[in-house]
Structures are given as C-alpha cells and as structure tokens.
Design a protein around this motif. Structure first.
Motif, PDB file in Angstrom:
ATOM      1  N   ALA A 198       0.882  -1.164   0.000  1.00  0.00           N
ATOM      2  CA  ALA A 198       0.000   0.000   0.000  1.00  0.00           C
ATOM      3  C   ALA A 198       0.919   1.214   0.000  1.00  0.00           C
ATOM      4  N   LYS A 199       0.465   2.286  -0.587  1.00  0.00           N
ATOM      5  CA  LYS A 199       1.252   3.525  -0.603  1.00  0.00           C
ATOM      6  C   LYS A 199       0.377   4.674  -0.132  1.00  0.00           C
ATOM      7  N   VAL A 200       0.990   5.566   0.631  1.00  0.00           N
ATOM      8  CA  VAL A 200       0.340   6.792   1.075  1.00  0.00           C
ATOM      9  C   VAL A 200       0.926   7.925   0.244  1.00  0.00           C
ATOM     10  N   TRP A 201       0.058   8.741  -0.313  1.00  0.00           N
ATOM     11  CA  TRP A 201       0.450   9.811  -1.233  1.00  0.00           C
ATOM     12  C   TRP A 201      -0.023  11.156  -0.717  1.00  0.00           C
ATOM     13  N   CYS A 202       0.698  12.208  -1.057  1.00  0.00           N
ATOM     14  CA  CYS A 202       0.205  13.569  -0.836  1.00  0.00           C
ATOM     15  C   CYS A 202      -0.768  13.875  -1.958  1.00  0.00           C
ATOM     16  N   ALA A 203      -2.025  14.145  -1.622  1.00  0.00           N
ATOM     17  CA  ALA A 203      -3.043  14.406  -2.643  1.00  0.00           C
ATOM     18  C   ALA A 203      -2.862  15.778  -3.282  1.00  0.00           C
ATOM     19  N   VAL A 204      -2.086  16.645  -2.640  1.00  0.00           N
ATOM     20  CA  VAL A 204      -1.856  18.000  -3.165  1.00  0.00           C
ATOM     21  C   VAL A 204      -0.751  17.997  -4.216  1.00  0.00           C
ATOM     22  N   THR A 205       0.337  17.257  -3.950  1.00  0.00           N
ATOM     23  CA  THR A 205       1.491  17.262  -4.858  1.00  0.00           C
ATOM     24  C   THR A 205       1.603  15.997  -5.711  1.00  0.00           C
ATOM     25  N   GLY A 206       0.983  14.900  -5.270  1.00  0.00           N
ATOM     26  CA  GLY A 206       1.108  13.627  -5.960  1.00  0.00           C
ATOM     27  C   GLY A 206       2.345  12.837  -5.561  1.00  0.00           C
ATOM     28  N   ASP A 207       3.086  13.310  -4.570  1.00  0.00           N
ATOM     29  CA  ASP A 207       4.306  12.630  -4.123  1.00  0.00           C
ATOM     30  C   ASP A 207       3.969  11.431  -3.238  1.00  0.00           C
ATOM     31  N   CYS A 208       4.756  10.353  -3.375  1.00  0.00           N
ATOM     32  CA  CYS A 208       4.611   9.205  -2.495  1.00  0.00           C
ATOM     33  C   CYS A 208       5.251   9.546  -1.155  1.00  0.00           C
ATOM     34  N   LEU A 209       4.475   9.422  -0.079  1.00  0.00           N
ATOM     35  CA  LEU A 209       4.956   9.739   1.264  1.00  0.00           C
ATOM     36  C   LEU A 209       5.493   8.508   1.982  1.00  0.00           C
ATOM     37  N   ARG A 210       4.906   7.350   1.712  1.00  0.00           N
ATOM     38  CA  ARG A 210       5.310   6.139   2.412  1.00  0.00           C
ATOM     39  C   ARG A 210       4.832   4.912   1.655  1.00  0.00           C
ATOM     40  N   THR A 211       5.664   3.876   1.642  1.00  0.00           N
ATOM     41  CA  THR A 211       5.275   2.572   1.112  1.00  0.00           C
ATOM     42  C   THR A 211       5.127   1.614   2.285  1.00  0.00           C
ATOM     43  N   LEU A 212       3.981   0.971   2.364  1.00  0.00           N
ATOM     44  CA  LEU A 212       3.678   0.020   3.434  1.00  0.00           C
ATOM     45  C   LEU A 212       3.807  -1.390   2.872  1.00  0.00           C
ATOM     46  N   ALA A 213       4.901  -2.067   3.229  1.00  0.00           N
ATOM     47  CA  ALA A 213       5.184  -3.401   2.702  1.00  0.00           C
ATOM     48  C   ALA A 213       5.177  -4.404   3.846  1.00  0.00           C
ATOM     49  N   GLY A 214       4.902  -5.647   3.534  1.00  0.00           N
ATOM     50  CA  GLY A 214       4.909  -6.680   4.555  1.00  0.00           C
ATOM     51  C   GLY A 214       3.997  -7.845   4.244  1.00  0.00           C
ATOM     52  N   HIS A 215       3.043  -7.638   3.345  1.00  0.00           N
ATOM     53  CA  HIS A 215       2.188  -8.751   2.920  1.00  0.00           C
ATOM     54  C   HIS A 215       2.952  -9.629   1.940  1.00  0.00           C
ATOM     55  N   GLU A 216       2.597 -10.898   1.909  1.00  0.00           N
ATOM     56  CA  GLU A 216       3.254 -11.824   1.003  1.00  0.00           C
ATOM     57  C   GLU A 216       2.472 -12.046  -0.285  1.00  0.00           C
ATOM     58  N   ASP A 217       1.309 -11.397  -0.394  1.00  0.00           N
ATOM     59  CA  ASP A 217       0.492 -11.564  -1.593  1.00  0.00           C
ATOM     60  C   ASP A 217      -0.216 -10.246  -1.883  1.00  0.00           C
ATOM     61  N   ALA A 218      -1.051 -10.269  -2.905  1.00  0.00           N
ATOM     62  CA  ALA A 218      -1.747  -9.060  -3.364  1.00  0.00           C
ATOM     63  C   ALA A 218      -2.633  -8.452  -2.290  1.00  0.00           C
ATOM     64  N   LEU A 219      -2.741  -7.137  -2.327  1.00  0.00           N
ATOM     65  CA  LEU A 219      -3.688  -6.419  -1.478  1.00  0.00           C
ATOM     66  C   LEU A 219      -4.934  -6.130  -2.285  1.00  0.00           C
ATOM     67  N   HIS A 220      -6.091  -6.239  -1.661  1.00  0.00           N
ATOM     68  CA  HIS A 220      -7.349  -5.973  -2.353  1.00  0.00           C
ATOM     69  C   HIS A 220      -8.053  -4.739  -1.826  1.00  0.00           C
ATOM     70  N   SER A 221      -7.620  -4.256  -0.664  1.00  0.00           N
ATOM     71  CA  SER A 221      -8.210  -3.030  -0.140  1.00  0.00           C
ATOM     72  C   SER A 221      -7.276  -2.425   0.899  1.00  0.00           C
ATOM     73  N   ALA A 222      -7.533  -1.181   1.197  1.00  0.00           N
ATOM     74  CA  ALA A 222      -6.847  -0.448   2.268  1.00  0.00           C
ATOM     75  C   ALA A 222      -7.747   0.723   2.612  1.00  0.00           C
ATOM     76  N   ALA A 223      -7.681   1.184   3.838  1.00  0.00           N
ATOM     77  CA  ALA A 223      -8.568   2.275   4.250  1.00  0.00           C
ATOM     78  C   ALA A 223      -7.918   3.099   5.347  1.00  0.00           C
ATOM     79  N   PHE A 224      -8.236   4.381   5.340  1.00  0.00           N
ATOM     80  CA  PHE A 224      -7.847   5.261   6.430  1.00  0.00           C
ATOM     81  C   PHE A 224      -8.837   5.071   7.585  1.00  0.00           C
ATOM     82  N   LEU A 225      -8.352   5.198   8.789  1.00  0.00           N
ATOM     83  CA  LEU A 225      -9.213   5.195   9.962  1.00  0.00           C
ATOM     84  C   LEU A 225      -9.941   6.530  10.010  1.00  0.00           C
ATOM     85  N   PRO A 226     -11.271   6.531  10.101  1.00  0.00           N
ATOM     86  CA  PRO A 226     -12.002   7.807  10.165  1.00  0.00           C
ATOM     87  C   PRO A 226     -11.640   8.554  11.461  1.00  0.00           C
ATOM     88  N   HIS A 227     -11.764   9.869  11.392  1.00  0.00           N
ATOM     89  CA  HIS A 227     -11.500  10.691  12.596  1.00  0.00           C
ATOM     90  C   HIS A 227     -12.509  10.384  13.652  1.00  0.00           C
TER      91      HIS A 227
END
Length: 84
Positions: free
Chosen positions: A55-84
């Motif tokens: 999974a990757k976290v991006w700056c929506a303003v600039t389009g820059d990648c802020l962080r890559t979240l690695a650790g799964h051994e297979d494909a990811l099918h979803s990811a979500a932010f925790l709501p405030h």
C-alpha cells in the motif's frame, strides 16, 4: 474543487478534477495492478493498494509518495484510512 481518485490495472492511480475533467496527478510507483484507492478523511492524502503486495500513502496535493507500506506476502485488495 471536487476531486476523484481512480485505480487501474496499468499500475497507476490518478487524481482528477471533476470540474475540469482533467488529470491533476498521476500516482506512479506500484509494480503491479492497483485494486483500491481512496482519499483520507481530510482529503490531503491518498491511499492505494496493489497486487504487488504494498500500500502507498500519497500527498493528494502534490502527488508525491509519502510512504510505502510493505509486509504482505500476496496481493492487497483493499486499504482504508481510519475515520477521525
């Protein structure tokens, strides 16, 4: 203005201006197809999930990648932010 985010099998996500119908940013960096993309609750970041197992976290303003979240051994099918 209003924006939408799309995820594609071409390995890219795109942030679009609804009003202009134009691509504002191409979020490039995954090694395989994307399965999900969403904006953070405040709209300042975006999150993508890919068949490359990351999974990757991006700056929506600039389009820059802020962080890559690695650790799964297979494909990811979803990811979500925790709501405030």
């Amino acid at each position: 203005g209003k924006q939408v985010i799309t995820a594609s099998q071409d390995r890219d996500a795109k942030i679009w201006s609804v009003e202009l119908g134009e691509c504002l940013h191409t979020l490039r960096g995954h090694a395989d197809a994307l399965r999900a993309a969403e904006f953070s609750p405040e709209g300042k970041a975006a999150l993508t999930a890919s068949d490359d197992g990351t999974a990757k976290v991006w700056c929506a303003v600039t389009g820059d990648c802020l962080r890559t979240l690695a650790g799964h051994e297979d494909a990811l099918h979803s990811a979500a932010f925790l709501p405030h």
